[in-house]
Design a protein around this motif. Structure first.
Motif, PDB file in Angstrom:
ATOM      1  N   VAL A   1       0.841  -1.193   0.000  1.00 19.10           N
ATOM      2  CA  VAL A   1       0.000   0.000   0.000  1.00 19.10           C
ATOM      3  C   VAL A   1       0.877   1.244   0.000  1.00 19.10           C
ATOM      4  O   VAL A   1       1.805   1.374   0.798  1.00 19.10           O
ATOM      5  CB  VAL A   1      -0.941  -0.005   1.223  1.00 19.10           C
ATOM      6  N   ARG A   2       0.572   2.152  -0.926  1.00 19.82           N
ATOM      7  CA  ARG A   2       1.346   3.375  -1.073  1.00 19.82           C
ATOM      8  C   ARG A   2       0.605   4.547  -0.424  1.00 19.82           C
ATOM      9  O   ARG A   2      -0.616   4.582  -0.355  1.00 19.82           O
ATOM     10  CB  ARG A   2       1.558   3.668  -2.562  1.00 19.82           C
ATOM     11  N   GLY A   3       1.389   5.510   0.055  1.00 22.96           N
ATOM     12  CA  GLY A   3       0.812   6.757   0.547  1.00 22.96           C
ATOM     13  C   GLY A   3       0.662   6.872   2.038  1.00 22.96           C
ATOM     14  O   GLY A   3       0.219   7.923   2.532  1.00 22.96           O
ATOM     15  N   TYR A   4       1.027   5.828   2.792  1.00 21.01           N
ATOM     16  CA  TYR A   4       0.887   5.880   4.248  1.00 21.01           C
ATOM     17  C   TYR A   4       2.192   5.558   4.973  1.00 21.01           C
ATOM     18  O   TYR A   4       2.184   5.125   6.129  1.00 21.01           O
ATOM     19  CB  TYR A   4      -0.208   4.908   4.710  1.00 21.01           C
ATOM     20  N   GLU A   5       3.311   5.791   4.307  1.00 18.82           N
ATOM     21  CA  GLU A   5       4.603   5.490   4.906  1.00 18.82           C
ATOM     22  C   GLU A   5       4.756   6.225   6.236  1.00 18.82           C
ATOM     23  O   GLU A   5       4.564   7.446   6.320  1.00 18.82           O
ATOM     24  CB  GLU A   5       5.738   5.879   3.962  1.00 18.82           C
ATOM     25  N   GLY A   6       5.084   5.473   7.304  1.00 20.11           N
ATOM     26  CA  GLY A   6       5.325   6.058   8.613  1.00 20.11           C
ATOM     27  C   GLY A   6       4.082   6.500   9.359  1.00 20.11           C
ATOM     28  O   GLY A   6       4.184   7.080  10.447  1.00 20.11           O
ATOM     29  N   GLN A   7       2.887   6.216   8.821  1.00 19.44           N
ATOM     30  CA  GLN A   7       1.648   6.651   9.464  1.00 19.44           C
ATOM     31  C   GLN A   7       0.916   5.468  10.098  1.00 19.44           C
ATOM     32  O   GLN A   7       1.107   4.316   9.721  1.00 19.44           O
ATOM     33  CB  GLN A   7       0.739   7.332   8.438  1.00 19.44           C
TER      34      GLN A   7
ATOM     35  N   ILE B   1     -10.311  -2.185  -1.349  1.00 24.60           N
ATOM     36  CA  ILE B   1     -10.456  -1.866  -2.767  1.00 24.60           C
ATOM     37  C   ILE B   1      -9.906  -0.468  -3.044  1.00 24.60           C
ATOM     38  O   ILE B   1      -9.190  -0.246  -4.035  1.00 24.60           O
ATOM     39  CB  ILE B   1     -11.935  -1.960  -3.195  1.00 24.60           C
ATOM     40  N   GLY B   2     -10.236   0.472  -2.181  1.00 24.27           N
ATOM     41  CA  GLY B   2      -9.694   1.816  -2.333  1.00 24.27           C
ATOM     42  C   GLY B   2      -8.185   1.832  -2.254  1.00 24.27           C
ATOM     43  O   GLY B   2      -7.508   2.539  -3.022  1.00 24.27           O
ATOM     44  N   LEU B   3      -7.627   1.056  -1.321  1.00 24.30           N
ATOM     45  CA  LEU B   3      -6.165   0.984  -1.198  1.00 24.30           C
ATOM     46  C   LEU B   3      -5.541   0.378  -2.448  1.00 24.30           C
ATOM     47  O   LEU B   3      -4.474   0.810  -2.908  1.00 24.30           O
ATOM     48  CB  LEU B   3      -5.783   0.157   0.027  1.00 24.30           C
TER      49      LEU B   3
ATOM     50  N   PHE C   1      -1.888   0.288  -6.976  1.00 23.53           N
ATOM     51  CA  PHE C   1      -1.531  -0.695  -8.005  1.00 23.53           C
ATOM     52  C   PHE C   1      -0.537  -0.121  -9.013  1.00 23.53           C
ATOM     53  O   PHE C   1       0.455  -0.768  -9.365  1.00 23.53           O
ATOM     54  CB  PHE C   1      -2.796  -1.185  -8.706  1.00 23.53           C
ATOM     55  N   ALA C   2      -0.787   1.077  -9.509  1.00 25.48           N
ATOM     56  CA  ALA C   2       0.132   1.687 -10.480  1.00 25.48           C
ATOM     57  C   ALA C   2       1.419   2.127  -9.778  1.00 25.48           C
ATOM     58  O   ALA C   2       1.379   2.713  -8.701  1.00 25.48           O
ATOM     59  CB  ALA C   2      -0.535   2.879 -11.156  1.00 25.48           C
ATOM     60  N   THR C   3       2.559   1.838 -10.396  1.00 21.41           N
ATOM     61  CA  THR C   3       3.860   2.175  -9.817  1.00 21.41           C
ATOM     62  C   THR C   3       4.739   2.826 -10.889  1.00 21.41           C
ATOM     63  O   THR C   3       4.465   2.707 -12.093  1.00 21.41           O
ATOM     64  CB  THR C   3       4.564   0.910  -9.288  1.00 21.41           C
ATOM     65  N   PRO C   4       5.818   3.492 -10.485  1.00 18.91           N
ATOM     66  CA  PRO C   4       6.723   4.102 -11.469  1.00 18.91           C
ATOM     67  C   PRO C   4       7.315   3.099 -12.458  1.00 18.91           C
ATOM     68  O   PRO C   4       7.696   3.475 -13.568  1.00 18.91           O
ATOM     69  CB  PRO C   4       7.810   4.730 -10.589  1.00 18.91           C
TER      70      PRO C   4
ATOM     71  N   ALA D   1     -11.187   5.210  -3.811  1.00 18.62           N
ATOM     72  CA  ALA D   1     -10.619   5.265  -5.159  1.00 18.62           C
ATOM     73  C   ALA D   1     -11.187   4.099  -5.957  1.00 18.62           C
ATOM     74  O   ALA D   1     -11.157   2.963  -5.499  1.00 18.62           O
ATOM     75  CB  ALA D   1      -9.089   5.187  -5.107  1.00 18.62           C
ATOM     76  N   LEU D   2     -11.714   4.392  -7.143  1.00 19.51           N
ATOM     77  CA  LEU D   2     -12.265   3.376  -8.038  1.00 19.51           C
ATOM     78  C   LEU D   2     -11.931   3.796  -9.459  1.00 19.51           C
ATOM     79  O   LEU D   2     -12.633   4.602 -10.063  1.00 19.51           O
ATOM     80  CB  LEU D   2     -13.787   3.262  -7.867  1.00 19.51           C
ATOM     81  N   THR D   3     -10.843   3.250  -9.989  1.00 24.77           N
ATOM     82  CA  THR D   3     -10.362   3.708 -11.303  1.00 24.77           C
ATOM     83  C   THR D   3     -10.005   2.539 -12.217  1.00 24.77           C
ATOM     84  O   THR D   3      -8.869   2.424 -12.689  1.00 24.77           O
ATOM     85  CB  THR D   3      -9.144   4.627 -11.137  1.00 24.77           C
ATOM     86  N   PRO D   4     -10.966   1.648 -12.508  1.00 24.28           N
ATOM     87  CA  PRO D   4     -10.662   0.564 -13.446  1.00 24.28           C
ATOM     88  C   PRO D   4     -10.528   1.105 -14.867  1.00 24.28           C
ATOM     89  O   PRO D   4     -11.078   2.151 -15.209  1.00 24.28           O
ATOM     90  CB  PRO D   4     -11.877  -0.355 -13.318  1.00 24.28           C
ATOM     91  N   ASP D   5      -9.810   0.371 -15.705  1.00 21.68           N
ATOM     92  CA  ASP D   5      -9.742   0.714 -17.123  1.00 21.68           C
ATOM     93  C   ASP D   5     -11.047   0.350 -17.824  1.00 21.68           C
ATOM     94  O   ASP D   5     -11.515   1.077 -18.695  1.00 21.68           O
ATOM     95  CB  ASP D   5      -8.571  -0.020 -17.779  1.00 21.68           C
ATOM     96  N   ILE D   6     -11.616  -0.788 -17.431  1.00 21.91           N
ATOM     97  CA  ILE D   6     -12.895  -1.242 -17.982  1.00 21.91           C
ATOM     98  C   ILE D   6     -13.796  -1.592 -16.803  1.00 21.91           C
ATOM     99  O   ILE D   6     -13.390  -2.331 -15.899  1.00 21.91           O
ATOM    100  CB  ILE D   6     -12.717  -2.467 -18.892  1.00 21.91           C
TER     101      ILE D   6
END
Length: 467
Positions: free
Chosen positions: A4-10, A101-103, A108-111, A185-190
């Motif tokens: 899970v991204r965005g909660y480092e150290g929290q 699901i939101g997490l 899911f997308a990474t650099p 967050a709900l961002t499917p391609d299809i």
């Protein structure tokens, strides 16, 4: 695992320590967050501690101090019929509430995707009936075509237990209304909407709230392509909201009730034939009638939705047709258990409401129907127009007598238990009959879940066929 991204150290609280809750806690820790776990069940807390996860008593006065967010498991109500007490405290304290699901969608997308030739795609499926089969069917078609694919969400693996995205890979997610309603967050391609029939109404405050929960999959992030069943008013409304005009092929309309016309992109099935139309012209056709894993119009609807999704992913009609023909179906969903002396035995234990039971009843010419369990609001009155194929009903469980009153002139027998029902139906079945378990009721009066009910039916049938 998807860290899970965005909660480092929290500090992130995790409420509910079943399958998805434990996976969420592990994924949070993998992403550098401090997962603080809680479940009101002592057994669940012990299990979490055994996995090395830290507990955080959410009933304490200061439990919500210094929390970045609260992640709740899908089965825990947050609004109707009444909010869970821990979720109510979090909202009162201004702590955001999310779910796995939101997490997933925020993580899911990474650099690393920048270096991929074909970035991964996510296909998300929701609806009242058929979403499990549609999800499994999409995954099967992709796998048969050699595309790397993963199946998760409400079927298969938990979303945060999936592997990170691969070049050209596709993640297929089945999402329930419980999952779509709370995800931030709900961002499917299809995104795929199969159909809508009343269900879980206490959880969503009525049918409007239930539809609103499903609609969030399309409204929150705006998928690149929306595949929408239009055999109910809600689907017609949703398709109209998503499309910019009649010819907007970002929306693919699906039907098994009628032929679809117009300048857009449509996939429909009539009399066992699937047809694809684009810009008013037919571009593909598939004969579904002899595909044993897809019996009945409800499965033809699933096939149409899966066909549309995989076409949108670039597969050709002949690739899809070959994969549809090899699909064996899912356990407890129109599952052929066995056949003897011209009698088929079919397990559709997942048919827990009248809409899914009606679809099962009309899929076979002459039915010995095993029904009953813990009846839902309205009982089986809505099935009256669909009883023409029923030679006799064999009623089990808590609502057997209530169901008997609704059957009118349809022959029936109160059997109480599955063992008696299977024995009586098999004894009386004639060549050409189908002994069908399609309960039109929940299972909790006699079984822990619909799977256990279906497994009991399957075991009884196999034992009889082995004699």
């Amino acid at each position: 695992m998807i860290p899970v991204r965005g909660y480092e150290g929290q500090n992130v609280a995790v409420l509910g320590l079943g399958r998805s809750g434990l996976a969420t806690a592990r994924a949070l820790e993998a992403g550098g967050a401090n997962a603080l776990c809680w479940d009101d069940s002592p057994e669940a807390r012990t299990r979490a501690e055994g996995e090395g996860l830290g507990l955080h008593d959410l009933s304490r006065r200061d439990a919500f101090d210094n929390l970045a967010t609260l992640i709740a498991s899908p089965g825990i109500p947050h609004l109707y019929p009444a909010p869970n007490r821990h979720i109510a405290r979090a909202m009162a304290a201004g702590v955001p509430v999310d779910n796995d699901i939101g997490l997933f969608f925020r993580s899911f997308a990474t650099p690393e995707w920048d270096n991929m030739e074909t970035p991964p795609k996510v296909v998300a499926i929701t609806g009242s009936n058929g979403k499990s089969t549609t999800s499994a069917l999409i995954h099967h078609i992709l796998t048969e075509a050699g595309r790397p694919a993963q199946l998760g969400g409400n079927i298969g693996r938990g979303v945060l237990d999936l592997d990170p995205g691969s070049d050209g890979g596709v993640v297929v997610l089945e999402l329930s209304s419980y999952q779509t309603e709370l995800a931030r967050a709900l961002t499917p391609d299809i995104a795929v909407f199969t159909n809508l029939s009343p269900d879980h109404l206490d959880r969503h405050g009525g049918v409007g709230g239930y539809f609103a929960a499903k609609r969030r999959l399309f409204a929150e992030g705006g998928p690149d392509r929306a595949i929408i069943g239009v055999d109910e008013p809600e689907g017609v409304f949703l398709a109209g909201q998503m499309a910019e005009g009649p010819g907007d092929d970002r929306v693919i309309r699906v039907s098994v009730d009628h032929k679809l016309t117009g300048p857009g992109w449509q996939v429909f099935a009539r009399k066992g034939y699937l047809s694809e139309y684009r810009k008013g012209r037919q571009v593909a056709s598939i004969d579904l009638r002899d595909m044993s894993g897809l019996p009945g119009s409800h499965n033809h609807q699933n096939a149409c939705a899966a066909f549309a999704a995989t076409r949108a992913l670039g597969l050709g009609p002949r690739q899809i047709e070959a994969a549809l023909a090899s699909f064996k179906g899912l356990p407890h969903r129109s599952q052929l258990v066995g056949e003897a002396n011209g009698v088929r035995f079919v397990n559709d234990s997942k048919a827990t409401n009248t809409d899914s039971a009606a679809a099962a009843l009309t899929a076979f010419a002459r039915v010995r129907w095993i029904a009953g369990g813990l009846g839902k609001e309205g009982g089986i009155a809505a099935l009256a127009p669909h009883l023409g194929h029923v030679a006799k009903a064999y009623l089990i469980g808590h609502s057997a007598r209530e169901f008997a009153l609704a059957l009118g002139d349809t022959p029936h027998e109160i059997c109480d238990t599955m063992a008696i029902a299977v024995a009586r139906a098999a004894d009386e079945a004639e060549p050409g009959d189908t002994v069908l378990l399609a309960p039109a009721a929940a299972s909790f009066d006699q079984y822990p879940d619909f799977e256990a009910r279906g497994e009991d039916f399957t075991a009884l049938v196999k034992a009889r066929l082995a004699d």
